[in-house]
Design a protein around this motif. Structure first.
Motif, PDB file in Angstrom:
ATOM      1  N   LYS A 145       0.754  -1.176   0.160  1.00  0.00           N
ATOM      2  CA  LYS A 145      -0.132  -0.132  -0.085  1.00  0.00           C
ATOM      3  C   LYS A 145       1.071   1.175  -0.070  1.00  0.00           C
ATOM      4  N   VAL A 194      -7.806  13.327  -2.306  1.00  0.00           N
ATOM      5  CA  VAL A 194      -7.380  12.486  -1.320  1.00  0.00           C
ATOM      6  C   VAL A 194      -6.684  13.489  -0.074  1.00  0.00           C
ATOM      7  N   ASN A 197      -3.918  14.071   5.403  1.00  0.00           N
ATOM      8  CA  ASN A 197      -3.459  13.052   6.263  1.00  0.00           C
ATOM      9  C   ASN A 197      -3.281  11.620   5.678  1.00  0.00           C
ATOM     10  N   GLU A 198      -3.819  11.134   4.708  1.00  0.00           N
ATOM     11  CA  GLU A 198      -3.711  10.017   4.120  1.00  0.00           C
ATOM     12  C   GLU A 198      -2.455   9.818   3.221  1.00  0.00           C
TER      13      GLU A 198
END
Ligand code: C2E
Ligand code: CA
Ligand code: CA
Length: 413
Positions: A145, A194, A197-198
């Motif tokens: 990921k 997006v 924080n991601e």
């Protein structure tokens, strides 16, 4: 054979381990030599002869923890021991993708070895041969990921998928627009927006934040000039707007941070005092000496400094006053509490007063209602920022906010 956690001494003929034995250590040959062999029905087959600096036994650490061959000292031999605990500790500190690659590589070479020995239980080359534990699967998924986000981020930077948005920071004394905080936005094709924080953490861990940070600094300096020209148009007597830029720990260690800032400010004819760098409280507190030196370099450039997210960490003004900070940004958890807790309100009032005494101004983040804004004003907070006024806006809309707000302020007056 002498036993020690980190050293092993073998006499000629000593067998260190036998094929099929459980194993949780690897070894480095310091001196002497060993034979690595396997037992076949027709007799003993030598696989390798090892000497100083050779490493062996590592396969047992990667796979099912049984020895795939036997090891015997040919002469007096001294070994350094690498324990599973040590290796696990090192692996856990490593980059997740590196960790995953290492596990797969070790598992594959173990499998090749089995095949070479005619062990039909080995799986075909190309597959991950060991049965992955749930921890390994989690690790692998997390690593994949992260790798995907990292590659997407790089591509996003090349393809101009990032935008800076600007959230107004309001001066509470006269309700005027004092400045803007630059906040990054990523519009990923096929996915949409997006949230920072991601991806900021991946950008930080991978070091990409440095490259992204240079773009942010340049873009933010250009933007504040454009916003300032609107500000002047609306009110010729308005105080010049400032821009605040978030700087993470990784960016702070970037040797080019200061030259990039200087170049951007000079290129835009921007007075450094109109650029404020936001640094989180934890960054300052966890790296006191290094932070102090870097903060002083920012001050030498003439930039302002703000402590972000104050109240989420140490919240220690007694330490903070040692740092050359201009602004204290109270985290939004504060403003949530002060509306319905008079105790919390007294604490915030005291913090604001103390910050003022120490020469710092204060910003309340996350003000979402008029009531919260009024409370902030009442207890002497200098600036407010939050959805009550506006979320972060694209440049054009931020300029529109100044125009609208200026018109409204004139109407009230
Ligand atoms: P931060 O620096 O504390 O930024 C404030 C966050 O609060 C922003 O979230 C902002 O949109 C949000 N916010 C503002 N007003 C309100 C409000 O009234 N209510 C609520 N609920 N939220 C409010 P955002 O943009 O999602 O950014 C999250 C974090 O990501 C930032 O926290 C900052 O740590 C990081 N970040 C964002 N942009 C950048 C950047 O350009 N560089 C770096 N290094 N970090 C960034
Ligand atoms: Ca911030
Ligand atoms: Ca904050």
């Amino acid at each position: 054979m002498s036993q020690d956690k980190f050293r092993r001494e073998l006499a000629a003929g000593d067998v260190l381990f036998k094929e099929g034995d459980p194993g949780s250590e690897a070894y480095v040959v310091e001196s002497g030599s060993l034979a690595i062999y396997t037992q076949k029905p027709e007799g003993r087959v030598m696989l390798a002869s090892l000497g100083p600096d050779d490493i062996f036994g590592e396969m047992a650490l990667a796979g099912d923890k049984t020895r795939t061959a036997s090891a015997m000292a040919i002469e007096r031999t001294v070994l350094a021991v690498i324990t599973l605990d040590y290796l696990t500790d090192k692996l856990n500190q490593a980059d997740p993708m590196l960790r995953h690659l290492l596990r797969v590589t070790m598992a594959r070479s173990r499998d090749s070895l089995k095949l070479a020995r005619g062990d039909k239980r080995g799986t075909a080359a190309g597959e991950v041969p060991v049965k992955a534990s749930s921890k390994t699967v989690l690790d692998r998924n997390a690593a994949l990921k992260r790798l995907r986000i990292e590659q997407d981020l790089e591509r996003g930077l090349e393809q101009n998928e990032f935008q800076l948005h600007y959230q107004p920071i309001m001066r509470l004394s006269d309700n005027s627009v004092a400045g803007f905080e630059a906040l990054i936005r990523w519009f990923k094709p096929g996915v949409g927006k997006v949230p920072p924080n991601e991806f900021i953490w991946v950008a930080e861990e991978s070091g990409l934040i440095v490259k992204i940070g240079h773009w942010i600094i340049q873009t933010a300096c250009e933007a504040i000039n454009r916003l300032e020209s609107v500000n002047r148009m609306v009110n010729a007597d308005a105080q010049p707007l400032f821009i605040t830029i978030n700087v993470s720990i990784r960016q702070f260690r970037d040797p080019e941070l200061f030259s990039t800032l200087k170049k951007a400010m000079e290129g835009e004819w921007l007075a450094p005092s109109r650029v404020k760098l936001e640094i989180t409280e934890s960054l300052v507190m966890n790296n006191m000496d290094a932070a102090l030196a870097l903060l002083h370099r920012c001050k030498e450039l003439g930039c302002k400094l703000a402590v972000d997210d104050f109240g989420t960490g140490y919240s220690s003004l007694s330490y903070l006053h040692k740092f050359p900070m201009d602004t204290l940004k109270l985290d939004r958890s504060f403003i949530k509490e002060i509306a319905n807790d008079t105790g919390a309100m007294k604490i915030v009032r005291a913090v604001a007063g103390l910050a003022g005494d120490l020469g710092m101004d204060t910003v309340c983040e996350g003000t979402e209602t008029l009531e919260q804004v009024n409370t902030c004003r009442q207890i002497g907070i200098t600036y407010a920022q939050g959805f009550h006024y506006s979320p972060a806006l694209p440049l054009k809309e931020a300029a529109g906010f100044i125009q609208m707000h200026g018109a409204a302020a004139k109407k009230i007056a």
